[in-house]
Motif scaffolding. Structure first.
Motif, mmCIF file in Angstrom:
data_model
loop_
_atom_site.group_PDB
_atom_site.id
_atom_site.type_symbol
_atom_site.label_atom_id
_atom_site.label_comp_id
_atom_site.label_asym_id
_atom_site.label_seq_id
_atom_site.Cartn_x
_atom_site.Cartn_y
_atom_site.Cartn_z
ATOM 1 N N GLU A 45 -8.617 -38.064 20.936
ATOM 2 C CA GLU A 45 -9.055 -39.238 20.259
ATOM 3 C C GLU A 45 -10.513 -38.179 19.833
ATOM 4 O OE1 GLU A 45 -10.442 -42.399 17.442
ATOM 5 O OE2 GLU A 45 -8.235 -41.629 18.835
ATOM 6 N N LEU A 200 -5.611 -42.022 12.931
ATOM 7 C CA LEU A 200 -4.577 -42.784 13.526
ATOM 8 C C LEU A 200 -3.300 -41.258 14.507
ATOM 9 C CD1 LEU A 200 -3.155 -44.078 10.225
ATOM 10 C CD2 LEU A 200 -4.438 -45.659 12.213
ATOM 11 N N GLY A 203 -2.157 -42.154 17.577
ATOM 12 C CA GLY A 203 -1.600 -43.033 17.808
ATOM 13 C C GLY A 203 0.538 -42.313 17.632
ATOM 14 N N LEU A 204 0.856 -41.451 16.810
ATOM 15 C CA LEU A 204 1.591 -40.214 17.071
ATOM 16 C C LEU A 204 1.097 -39.405 18.303
ATOM 17 C CD1 LEU A 204 3.930 -40.226 15.136
ATOM 18 C CD2 LEU A 204 2.589 -38.494 13.854
ATOM 19 N N ALA A 207 1.544 -42.678 21.231
ATOM 20 C CA ALA A 207 2.658 -43.766 21.727
ATOM 21 C C ALA A 207 4.514 -43.422 21.405
ATOM 22 C CB ALA A 207 2.893 -44.380 20.202
ATOM 23 N N ALA A 253 2.060 -45.027 11.879
ATOM 24 C CA ALA A 253 1.450 -44.998 13.454
ATOM 25 C C ALA A 253 1.307 -45.889 13.765
ATOM 26 C CB ALA A 253 -0.093 -44.796 13.026
ATOM 27 N N ALA A 254 1.817 -47.187 12.806
ATOM 28 C CA ALA A 254 2.218 -48.145 13.219
ATOM 29 C C ALA A 254 3.601 -48.610 13.810
ATOM 30 C CB ALA A 254 1.929 -49.482 12.308
ATOM 31 N N ILE A 257 3.887 -46.490 17.459
ATOM 32 C CA ILE A 257 4.172 -48.437 18.101
ATOM 33 C C ILE A 257 4.419 -49.294 18.129
ATOM 34 C CG2 ILE A 257 1.608 -50.021 19.092
ATOM 35 C CD1 ILE A 257 0.609 -47.385 18.565
ATOM 36 N N THR A 260 7.091 -48.603 20.567
ATOM 37 C CA THR A 260 6.461 -48.301 21.933
ATOM 38 C C THR A 260 6.386 -49.599 22.279
ATOM 39 O OG1 THR A 260 5.266 -46.362 21.523
ATOM 40 C CG2 THR A 260 4.866 -47.944 23.301
ATOM 41 N N CYS A 261 6.420 -50.892 21.873
ATOM 42 C CA CYS A 261 6.659 -52.387 22.393
ATOM 43 C C CYS A 261 8.295 -52.198 22.280
ATOM 44 C CB CYS A 261 5.430 -53.014 21.499
ATOM 45 S SG CYS A 261 4.181 -52.656 20.845
#
Length: 286
Positions: A45, A200, A203-204, A207, A253-254, A257, A260-261
């Motif tokens: 980050e 973002l 995230g990549l 995740a 990116a979304a 995520i 992953t969920c």
């Protein structure tokens, strides 16, 4: 007959975006696995935001933004090591200080540029659909370097993850291994900038590796699964962006995520089914 979901990929710029995103996913999947294992998410980050001054300055001066971001990220990596050695600061404290400093410097540069606003979105969230053939060559080279370094330092990384003293006793040079790992994170962040931007990229990076960790504990297998999850995320993100008219980088990116969920839900369900089946068959076996 072309499937509706594949219709966007008839266009060359979408094909380049998919190929470029896949290369980024491979690099991030391999490097991200070690980032998750070593708990280095904060470093990723910080480096992502640490690119901002170099990218902003390069944009203002009309220079290649990727080169500016790379120099900025490398300078931050070197600075973190210097603060640890010279100022005797802890690893997270060094990262935190430079993270804030670089971010502030980037905002200062942006605030002094009157024509910078139009580029801010691309810097923060990427522009995967603007990937060119030259960008693909750079991404392929970055992925190849990342894979080569990861293979070359595999034993050192494993020992470093277990205990620094073990790495030292085995003659695996933990300081060099740590420097190589930081270099890999820097490479992944810089290479991913074009696809998903500085906001973002983590995230990549994280995740797909987290999603892969739900299914295996073996590092090579986890890396392979992380790459596959990342490639699927790029595909789903581009499709979503095309049909829902959303930002491509943010959609990728979304999607990462979301995968992953879903991976966690699926793994939990499989574990529950196996536990139920074992509880049912155990008395019969007895």
């Amino acid at each position: 007959m072309t499937l509706p979901l594949l219709a966007p990929f008839a266009l060359e710029f979408v094909q380049r975006g998919m190929l470029g995103g896949a290369l980024v996913a491979i690099l991030c999947g391999v490097v991200g696995t070690w980032v998750v294992i070593r708990g280095m998410a904060f470093l990723g980050e910080a480096l992502a935001h640490g690119m901002l001054p170099g990218v902003a300055l390069a944009t203002v001066l009309g220079l290649p933004v990727l080169a500016g971001g790379a120099l900025s990220a490398v300078a931050m990596s070197i600075g973190i090591g210097a603060l640890q050695r010279r100022a005797k600061l802890s690893y997270d404290t060094s990262i935190g200080l430079l993270f804030v400093s670089m971010l502030a410097l980037g905002v200062i540069i942006i605030s002094h540029s009157g024509s910078f606003a139009t580029d801010a979105t691309a810097i923060l969230f990427g522009d995967i659909l603007a990937i060119t053939s030259a960008d693909l060559v750079l991404l392929a080279a970055a992925a190849a370097i990342g894979l080569a370094v990861t293979c070359g330092f595999h034993r050192s990384f494993v020992a470093l993850a277990l205990d620094t003293r073990i790495a030292t006793v085995l003659g695996l040079r933990p300081r060099l291994a740590q420097a190589a790992l930081v270099g890999l994170v820097t490479l992944a962040v810089v290479a991913s900038y074009q696809a998903v931007g500085s906001m973002l990229v983590v995230g990549l990076l994280l995740a797909p590796a987290v999603a892969a960790g739900h299914w295996t504990t073996r590092i090579p297998t986890r890396m392979l699964l992380a790459c596959l999850f990342g490639i699927v995320a790029v595909f789903l993100g581009l499709v979503t962006s095309w049909f829902a008219a959303t930002a491509a980088g943010a959609s990728v990116a979304a999607a990462a995520i979301a995968l992953t969920c879903l991976s966690w839900i699926a793994r939990t369900a499989v574990t529950g089914i196996r536990s139920t089946a074992h509880a049912t068959t155990a008395p019969v076996a007895a």
